[in-house]
Design a protein around this motif. Structure first.
Motif, PDB file in Angstrom:
ATOM      1  N   THR A 146      45.898  94.395 128.209  1.00  0.00           N
ATOM      2  CA  THR A 146      46.479  93.071 127.377  1.00  0.00           C
ATOM      3  C   THR A 146      45.366  91.937 127.816  1.00  0.00           C
ATOM      4  O   THR A 146      44.909  91.770 129.059  1.00  0.00           O
ATOM      5  CB  THR A 146      47.819  92.898 127.797  1.00  0.00           C
ATOM      6  OG1 THR A 146      47.787  92.501 129.172  1.00  0.00           O
ATOM      7  CG2 THR A 146      48.750  94.006 127.379  1.00  0.00           C
ATOM      8  N   SER A 147      45.101  91.018 126.901  1.00  0.00           N
ATOM      9  CA  SER A 147      44.365  90.016 127.344  1.00  0.00           C
ATOM     10  C   SER A 147      45.148  89.295 128.343  1.00  0.00           C
ATOM     11  O   SER A 147      44.365  88.611 129.282  1.00  0.00           O
ATOM     12  CB  SER A 147      44.107  89.228 126.168  1.00  0.00           C
ATOM     13  OG  SER A 147      45.274  88.743 125.339  1.00  0.00           O
ATOM     14  N   ALA A 148      46.493  88.919 128.183  1.00  0.00           N
ATOM     15  CA  ALA A 148      47.086  88.139 129.159  1.00  0.00           C
ATOM     16  C   ALA A 148      46.840  88.606 130.553  1.00  0.00           C
ATOM     17  O   ALA A 148      46.785  87.885 131.695  1.00  0.00           O
ATOM     18  CB  ALA A 148      48.655  87.992 128.817  1.00  0.00           C
ATOM     19  N   SER A 205      43.778  85.248 125.279  1.00  0.00           N
ATOM     20  CA  SER A 205      44.817  84.645 126.315  1.00  0.00           C
ATOM     21  C   SER A 205      43.879  83.646 127.314  1.00  0.00           C
ATOM     22  O   SER A 205      42.648  83.925 127.261  1.00  0.00           O
ATOM     23  CB  SER A 205      45.445  85.766 127.251  1.00  0.00           C
ATOM     24  OG  SER A 205      46.431  86.594 126.573  1.00  0.00           O
ATOM     25  N   ASN A 220      48.962  83.189 125.695  1.00  0.00           N
ATOM     26  CA  ASN A 220      48.648  84.424 124.776  1.00  0.00           C
ATOM     27  C   ASN A 220      48.868  84.000 123.029  1.00  0.00           C
ATOM     28  O   ASN A 220      49.894  83.569 123.026  1.00  0.00           O
ATOM     29  CB  ASN A 220      49.268  85.649 125.270  1.00  0.00           C
ATOM     30  CG  ASN A 220      48.930  86.756 124.337  1.00  0.00           C
ATOM     31  OD1 ASN A 220      49.864  87.121 123.398  1.00  0.00           O
ATOM     32  ND2 ASN A 220      48.007  87.296 124.361  1.00  0.00           N
ATOM     33  N   SER A 222      48.921  86.294 119.712  1.00  0.00           N
ATOM     34  CA  SER A 222      48.762  87.669 119.335  1.00  0.00           C
ATOM     35  C   SER A 222      49.149  87.849 117.719  1.00  0.00           C
ATOM     36  O   SER A 222      50.219  86.976 117.426  1.00  0.00           O
ATOM     37  CB  SER A 222      49.860  88.624 119.977  1.00  0.00           C
ATOM     38  OG  SER A 222      49.466  88.714 121.288  1.00  0.00           O
TER      39      SER A 222
END
Length: 265
Positions: A146-148, A205, A220, A222
């Motif tokens: 995940t980007s977070a 994020s 974040n 999405s």
């Protein structure tokens, strides 16, 4: 004993307990991982029997913990839980108005996320649509994809990643690839994913920092790839600006980057 004497006695006892907690939070205790009764007695100037009784009472309440093997003491789960709830409450209060502005600007749902062991946990979600995204608040998802997660690991070193993600050690390229993506997020000021975590889903994020500059949360955004995919980098920059505003509320003052040094010719 009258009420005044009783109040003074309780206050004196509280101060002595606080002295023990201060000793267990000292650099020496952090370095060794724990302190024994004898050392705590030396540090607080109290009799060993008094220290032992006080620690037993604190351990019963979860404020300190006693290692059954070494018999040493360290700060306990209940104290950390109280601190964590206080910090997260302040974080949510600082972030929510900024998140509402971000949701309105991007017309997309955004999430406030923190790191819990190997997972990203969502504390708050704010939608930019008439509908609200359900199912994310309180839900944990694996951090690496995940980007977070990548943003929340910005302060990590390769060794930290090796320790935190034992499940990735068996995959030859998993940890080096994660480290590369974290470094990219450091350079850009935000992280992005395109259908890596879930097919058809993209996201960006940006880091939220506390007054010390440490990453404590991620902001974040999405959305379906068909709606956000073509403006992912623009969304990343906007999200980074929003995260910086939350960081400022938490006391972080971003230092401007020094101008490039002129090259002699």
């Amino acid at each position: 004993m009258n009420r005044s004497d009783d109040t003074r006695h309780r206050g004196h006892g509280l101060r002595r307990d606080l002295d023990l907690l201060e000793a267990l939070a000292s650099p020496e205790a952090r370095r060794t991982g724990e302190l024994g009764v004898v050392r705590l007695s030396q540090l607080t100037g109290r009799e060993k029997s008094q220290v032992s009784r006080a620690l037993k009472a604190l351990a019963e309440e979860g404020v300190v913990e006693r290692d059954p093997d070494t018999l040493g003491y360290r700060l306990g789960w209940r104290l950390f839980s109280l601190v964590a709830r206080t910090v997260e409450d302040r974080l949510v209060r600082a972030a929510e108005p900024v998140m509402r502005e971000l949701a309105a600007e991007l017309e997309e749902t955004n999430h406030l996320c923190v790191l819990r062991e190997e997972e990203v946990l969502t504390l708050l979600s704010v939608s930019g649509h008439s509908f609200r995204t359900h199912g994310w608040e309180g839900r944990g998802v694996p951090a690496p994809g995940t980007s977070a997660g990548r943003v929340l690991l910005l302060d990590a070193s390769p060794d930290d990643l090796y320790v935190r993600f034992p499940t990735l050690r068996s995959e030859a390229h998993a940890l080096p690839e994660l480290w590369t993506k974290i470094r990219q997020a450091r350079r850009d000021g935000y992280a992005r994913v395109s259908e890596e975590f879930e097919e058809g889903l993209v996201g960006v994020s940006a880091p939220i920092r506390d007054f010390r500059g440490r990453v404590v949360a991620a902001l974040n955004v999405s959305a379906p790839a068909g709606r956000l995919g073509e403006r992912l980098d623009a969304a990343g920059r906007v999200t980074a600006e929003a995260a910086a505003r939350v960081s400022a509320h938490l006391g972080w003052e971003a230092r401007p980057k020094p101008p490039p040094t002129a090259r002699l010719t």
